[in-house]
Scaffold this motif. Structure first.
Motif, mmCIF file in Angstrom:
data_model
loop_
_atom_site.group_PDB
_atom_site.id
_atom_site.type_symbol
_atom_site.label_atom_id
_atom_site.label_comp_id
_atom_site.label_asym_id
_atom_site.label_seq_id
_atom_site.Cartn_x
_atom_site.Cartn_y
_atom_site.Cartn_z
ATOM 1 N N GLY A 100 0.995 6.358 16.072
ATOM 2 C CA GLY A 100 1.116 5.664 16.438
ATOM 3 C C GLY A 100 -1.111 4.799 16.104
ATOM 4 N N ALA A 101 -1.001 5.145 14.734
ATOM 5 C CA ALA A 101 -1.945 4.889 14.401
ATOM 6 C C ALA A 101 -1.944 3.245 13.722
ATOM 7 C CB ALA A 101 -2.584 5.723 13.023
ATOM 8 N N PRO A 102 -2.599 1.993 14.888
ATOM 9 C CA PRO A 102 -1.555 0.805 13.549
ATOM 10 C C PRO A 102 -1.809 -0.148 12.103
ATOM 11 C CG PRO A 102 -4.069 0.207 14.888
ATOM 12 C CD PRO A 102 -3.066 1.922 15.246
ATOM 13 N N LEU A 103 -3.089 1.404 12.022
ATOM 14 C CA LEU A 103 -3.275 0.896 10.444
ATOM 15 C C LEU A 103 -3.424 2.159 9.533
ATOM 16 C CD1 LEU A 103 -5.060 -1.375 9.241
ATOM 17 C CD2 LEU A 103 -7.392 -0.874 10.214
ATOM 18 N N VAL A 104 -3.154 1.908 8.185
ATOM 19 C CA VAL A 104 -3.660 2.212 7.103
ATOM 20 C C VAL A 104 -4.623 1.846 6.314
ATOM 21 C CG1 VAL A 104 -2.595 3.680 4.886
ATOM 22 C CG2 VAL A 104 -1.643 3.966 6.998
ATOM 23 N N VAL A 105 -5.982 2.607 6.133
ATOM 24 C CA VAL A 105 -6.749 2.197 5.244
ATOM 25 C C VAL A 105 -6.678 2.774 3.896
ATOM 26 C CG1 VAL A 105 -8.872 2.161 5.120
ATOM 27 C CG2 VAL A 105 -8.922 2.738 7.280
ATOM 28 N N LEU A 106 -6.839 1.694 3.028
ATOM 29 C CA LEU A 106 -6.569 2.100 1.654
ATOM 30 C C LEU A 106 -7.765 2.039 0.288
ATOM 31 C CD1 LEU A 106 -3.348 -0.687 1.108
ATOM 32 C CD2 LEU A 106 -3.853 2.370 1.730
ATOM 33 N N VAL A 107 -8.064 3.188 -0.171
ATOM 34 C CA VAL A 107 -9.232 3.138 -0.966
ATOM 35 C C VAL A 107 -8.132 3.368 -2.394
ATOM 36 C CG1 VAL A 107 -10.272 4.506 -2.361
ATOM 37 C CG2 VAL A 107 -10.574 4.417 0.256
ATOM 38 N N CYS A 108 -8.022 1.812 -2.496
ATOM 39 C CA CYS A 108 -6.989 1.451 -3.716
ATOM 40 C C CYS A 108 -6.804 2.291 -4.847
ATOM 41 C CB CYS A 108 -7.113 0.388 -4.086
ATOM 42 S SG CYS A 108 -7.031 -1.348 -2.286
ATOM 43 N N GLY A 109 -8.526 3.111 -6.135
ATOM 44 C CA GLY A 109 -7.638 4.116 -7.011
ATOM 45 C C GLY A 109 -8.463 2.906 -8.032
ATOM 46 N N ALA A 110 -9.284 3.428 -9.151
ATOM 47 C CA ALA A 110 -9.195 2.933 -10.925
ATOM 48 C C ALA A 110 -8.971 4.645 -11.497
ATOM 49 C CB ALA A 110 -10.225 2.839 -11.088
ATOM 50 N N ILE A 111 -9.028 3.520 -12.316
ATOM 51 C CA ILE A 111 -8.729 5.325 -13.650
ATOM 52 C C ILE A 111 -9.572 4.767 -14.624
ATOM 53 C CG2 ILE A 111 -6.998 6.280 -15.359
ATOM 54 C CD1 ILE A 111 -6.051 7.145 -12.596
#
Ligand code: ZN
Length: 277
Positions: A100-111
């Motif tokens: 029931g969480a309306p949102l997913v937070v994205l730590v987008c990444g880097a390589i």
């Protein structure tokens, strides 16, 4: 314009990683006792748990499920790894919906070994690949720009402008931004980019903490609000002036605070929320 002091805890949300010594059940009970209003659940706290049951328990305690933290980490040198990342992000979206969480937070990444430009393209493609599922489940995705000190291996998206550019490219009402003062406070374009974010209806979340001088650990030396140099009232005034009235999420990774009893930390969070946020 600076924001007025907060008078109660109706907008106070705490991230489970902030009180990381507490398991999910203990965090829920202690937050509820302390009048905290919302909880952002980090995915490790769902390990071995049924997300739907966790969501029920959170709501039964009178707390709001604010977000699931975190998806992302899309870029990779190998295509197979990028596909795995997309699969993992789909899982996060399903877990958020079940909880029931309306949102997913994205730590987008880097390589390391890949240009930031290429990583941004892979981030955009990765988010796009999960959008049909997010849409079918009604889950929002929030890109969290990270401070440039993390551009090597955590995120190729380091400013609000860059996050807005990716949002523009995806141009979808479920894709927006998590605004974390720790990552953005220094940006000379903050006011203009905050306005741009709000006008596009994509200011989805607001994370608060403080910047310590000197910072002794790049990850785990965040300050509690008021301990550092960020003008929190000015920044909150900026986001609220742009129309944001959502939860204020306390996200403090701090080896210094984690050494103290967690209950003492939670009381300090409440004080700094009223006095400095
Ligand atoms: Zn954050």
């Amino acid at each position: 314009m600076k924001a007025e002091p907060l008078k109660d805890f109706s907008r106070l949300c705490v991230h489970t990683i902030t009180t990381k010594r507490w398991e999910l059940e203990e965090a829920i009970d202690r937050y509820a006792e302390a009048d905290v209003s919302g909880i952002t659940v980090w995915r490790q706290w769902l390990d071995g748990r049924d997300p739907a049951g966790a969501g029920e328990r959170i709501r039964a305690a009178g707390l709001e499920v604010v977000s699931l933290c975190r998806g992302g980490f899309y870029p990779a040198l190998e295509e197979k790894s990028r596909e795995e990342a997309i699969k993992d992000n789909k899982q996060a979206i399903e877990d958020a919906a079940a909880m029931g969480a309306p949102l997913v937070v994205l730590v987008c990444g880097a390589i390391i070994g890949q240009s930031l430009v290429e990583s941004r393209k892979q981030i955009t493609d990765g988010i796009a690949a999960t959008l049909p599922l997010a849409e079918s489940l009604g889950v929002k995705l929030a890109i969290e720009p990270l401070h440039p000190m993390y551009a090597d291996d955590r995120s190729a998206i380091n400013t609000l402008a860059s996050a807005n550019d990716v949002c523009d490219e995806l141009s979808h009402p479920l894709v927006g931004i998590a605004f974390d003062v720790y990552h953005l406070w220094w940006d000379p374009d903050l006011a203009a980019q905050t306005k741009r974010t709000a006008e596009a209806n994509r200011l989805f979340a607001y994370h608060a903490c403080d910047w310590m001088t000197p910072t002794t650990d790049l990850l785990n030396d965040r300050g509690l609000m008021g301990e550092g140099c960020i003008d929190l009232r000015a920044i909150r005034g900026m986001v609220e002036g742009a129309g944001f009235d959502g939860m204020i999420e306390v996200e403090v990774f701090s080896n210094r605070w984690w050494e103290k009893p967690t209950e003492e930390f939670l009381q300090a969070i409440k004080q700094s929320y009223l006095n400095h946020t």
